[in-house]
Write a protein that holds these residues in place. Structure first.
Motif, PDB file in Angstrom:
ATOM      1  N   ILE A  67       0.986  29.597  17.377  1.00 55.10           N
ATOM      2  CA  ILE A  67       1.920  30.402  16.609  1.00 55.10           C
ATOM      3  C   ILE A  67       3.242  29.647  16.471  1.00 55.10           C
ATOM      4  CG2 ILE A  67       2.746  31.642  18.654  1.00 55.10           C
ATOM      5  CD1 ILE A  67       3.119  34.112  16.877  1.00 55.10           C
ATOM      6  N   ALA A  68       3.916  29.841  15.354  1.00 56.04           N
ATOM      7  CA  ALA A  68       5.219  29.235  15.106  1.00 56.04           C
ATOM      8  C   ALA A  68       6.167  30.299  14.573  1.00 56.04           C
ATOM      9  CB  ALA A  68       5.093  28.081  14.113  1.00 56.04           C
ATOM     10  N   VAL A  69       7.451  30.010  14.664  1.00 59.09           N
ATOM     11  CA  VAL A  69       8.493  30.909  14.170  1.00 59.09           C
ATOM     12  C   VAL A  69       9.342  30.135  13.173  1.00 59.09           C
ATOM     13  CG1 VAL A  69      10.530  32.269  14.775  1.00 59.09           C
ATOM     14  CG2 VAL A  69       8.563  32.223  16.320  1.00 59.09           C
ATOM     15  N   SER A  70       9.607  30.734  12.016  1.00 58.63           N
ATOM     16  CA  SER A  70      10.473  30.077  11.038  1.00 58.63           C
ATOM     17  C   SER A  70      11.428  31.098  10.422  1.00 58.63           C
ATOM     18  CB  SER A  70       9.643  29.401   9.937  1.00 58.63           C
ATOM     19  OG  SER A  70       8.939  30.356   9.177  1.00 58.63           O
ATOM     20  N   GLU A 138      16.585  25.916   6.791  1.00 55.28           N
ATOM     21  CA  GLU A 138      15.335  26.571   7.160  1.00 55.28           C
ATOM     22  C   GLU A 138      14.809  25.861   8.399  1.00 55.28           C
ATOM     23  OE1 GLU A 138      10.899  27.826   5.530  1.00 55.28           O
ATOM     24  OE2 GLU A 138      12.467  27.270   4.106  1.00 55.28           O
ATOM     25  N   ILE A 139      14.533  26.634   9.432  1.00 47.90           N
ATOM     26  CA  ILE A 139      14.176  26.093  10.741  1.00 47.90           C
ATOM     27  C   ILE A 139      12.778  26.546  11.129  1.00 47.90           C
ATOM     28  CG2 ILE A 139      14.795  26.089  13.191  1.00 47.90           C
ATOM     29  CD1 ILE A 139      17.696  26.604  12.281  1.00 47.90           C
ATOM     30  N   LEU A 140      12.019  25.641  11.699  1.00 48.49           N
ATOM     31  CA  LEU A 140      10.676  25.929  12.197  1.00 48.49           C
ATOM     32  C   LEU A 140      10.597  25.525  13.654  1.00 48.49           C
ATOM     33  CD1 LEU A 140       7.609  26.624  11.612  1.00 48.49           C
ATOM     34  CD2 LEU A 140       7.313  24.175  11.181  1.00 48.49           C
ATOM     35  N   GLY A 141      10.122  26.419  14.504  1.00 49.78           N
ATOM     36  CA  GLY A 141       9.959  26.128  15.921  1.00 49.78           C
ATOM     37  C   GLY A 141       8.526  26.372  16.358  1.00 49.78           C
ATOM     38  N   PHE A 142       7.976  25.451  17.152  1.00 47.24           N
ATOM     39  CA  PHE A 142       6.599  25.583  17.623  1.00 47.24           C
ATOM     40  C   PHE A 142       6.431  24.802  18.912  1.00 47.24           C
ATOM     41  CE2 PHE A 142       6.899  22.073  14.698  1.00 47.24           C
ATOM     42  CZ  PHE A 142       6.179  21.050  15.288  1.00 47.24           C
ATOM     43  N   SER A 143       5.285  24.971  19.544  1.00 54.74           N
ATOM     44  CA  SER A 143       5.002  24.277  20.796  1.00 54.74           C
ATOM     45  C   SER A 143       4.355  22.928  20.515  1.00 54.74           C
ATOM     46  CB  SER A 143       4.077  25.127  21.670  1.00 54.74           C
ATOM     47  OG  SER A 143       3.636  24.396  22.798  1.00 54.74           O
TER      48      SER A 143
END
Length: 221
Positions: A67-70, A138-143
Motif C-alpha cells: 500500500i502507498a499514500v499520495s 504531489e508526494i508519494l510515500g511507500f515502503s
C-alpha cells in the motif's frame, strides 16, 4: 535621512535573522489524499500480457503490491526568508494495517506523452520556497521492503470488496514532516489530515471494474 534609513535596514535585517533562528512559519493545504497500491511491473511477460488486454495481470500485481499514500499539498512560506525543504518524512496509520513504514518518499509529476498521461516519479530533492511564496507538490510515500505481505494492498481491497463493517467510516491518519533550513534542530511538522473511508467511497469502489480497484481517494480533513 540617514538615520531612519539605517534604522529601517536594521529592522528588516533583524526580522530576517529572527525568522532564520526561529521555527519556520508554514501554511499547508491538502484537499484530497489517496490510498493506493504501489505496483511496479517487473515481469516483462506479465506486462506484455496486460498490454495485450489481459487486465487480470494488473489486478493480481496490484493486490500483492504494498500500500502507498499520495497527496497533493500546497505549502506557503510565511517567513521573511526563503526556506529549503530538505529531508521529507511521512507517517500514516491506515486500517487494517496500523502504522505503516513509509521510508521511500517521491515527488510525482504528471506528463502528457503522445497524447497519453504518464507519471514521472523522482526521489525527493531539496525544494526552495521563497519568502511569501506558495509551492504545490504531489508526494508519494511507500515502503522500500519487498519481502513479506503484511502491508500488501490485498488486505484493504478485500475488506472493501466484502463491504466489511469494520472498514466503514474508518479513518486513515497522515502526517508529514521535513528538515527545513534554519538555525534550529529536529524536523518540522508541515501538516496532517484524516481520510475517511465512508459509505460513499465504498459504493464508488463497487462501481469500478476489478482492474480499476487500485486506489481509494477522499477529502483530507
Amino acid at each position: 535621512m540617514t538615520l531612519p534609513a539605517t534604522l529601517i535596514a536594521g529592522y528588516v535585517y533583524f526580522d530576517e535573522v529572527r525568522d532564520y533562528l526561529s521555527t519556520p512559519e508554514f501554511r499547508t493545504e491538502i484537499k484530497r489524499a489517496t490510498l493506493r497500491c504501489n505496483y511496479v511491473w517487473r515481469d516483462a511477460k506479465a506486462y506484455n500480457a496486460y498490454q495485450g488486454g489481459d487486465i487480470n495481470e494488473l489486478t493480481e500485481l496490484c493486490r500483492r503490491s504494498p500500500i502507498a499514500v499520495s497527496f497533493e499539498v500546497r505549502v506557503t512560506n510565511d517567513d521573511s526568508v526563503a526556506r529549503e525543504l530538505r529531508e521529507l518524512s511521512l507517517s500514516a496509520t491506515v486500517p487494517p494495517y496500523g502504522e505503516l513504514t513509509l521510508d521511500e518518499i517521491q515527488s510525482v509529476e504528471h506528463l502528457i506523452q503522445h497524447g497519453v498521461e504518464t507519471n514521472l516519479r523522482r526521489d525527493w530533492q531539496v525544494q526552495t520556497i521563497p519568502s511569501g511564496s506558495s509551492v504545490i507538490f504531489e508526494i508519494l510515500g511507500f515502503s522500500s521492503t519487498v519481502e513479506g505481505s503484511e502491508d500488501h494492498w490485498v488486505h484493504l481491497a478485500e475488506m472493501l470488496d466484502q463491504k466489511d463493517p469494520a472498514i466503514v467510516d474508518a479513518l486513515a491518519v497522515i502526517s508529514f514532516q521535513a528538515r527545513v533550513s534554519g538555525f534550529f534542530e529536529g524536523t518540522h511538522v508541515l501538516g496532517s489530515c484524516d481520510i475517511k473511508i465512508d459509505q460513499d467511497e465504498i459504493d464508488q469502489w463497487h462501481k469500478k471494474d476489478w482492474s480499476r480497484r487500485i486506489q481509494i481517494t477522499n477529502s483530507c480533513d
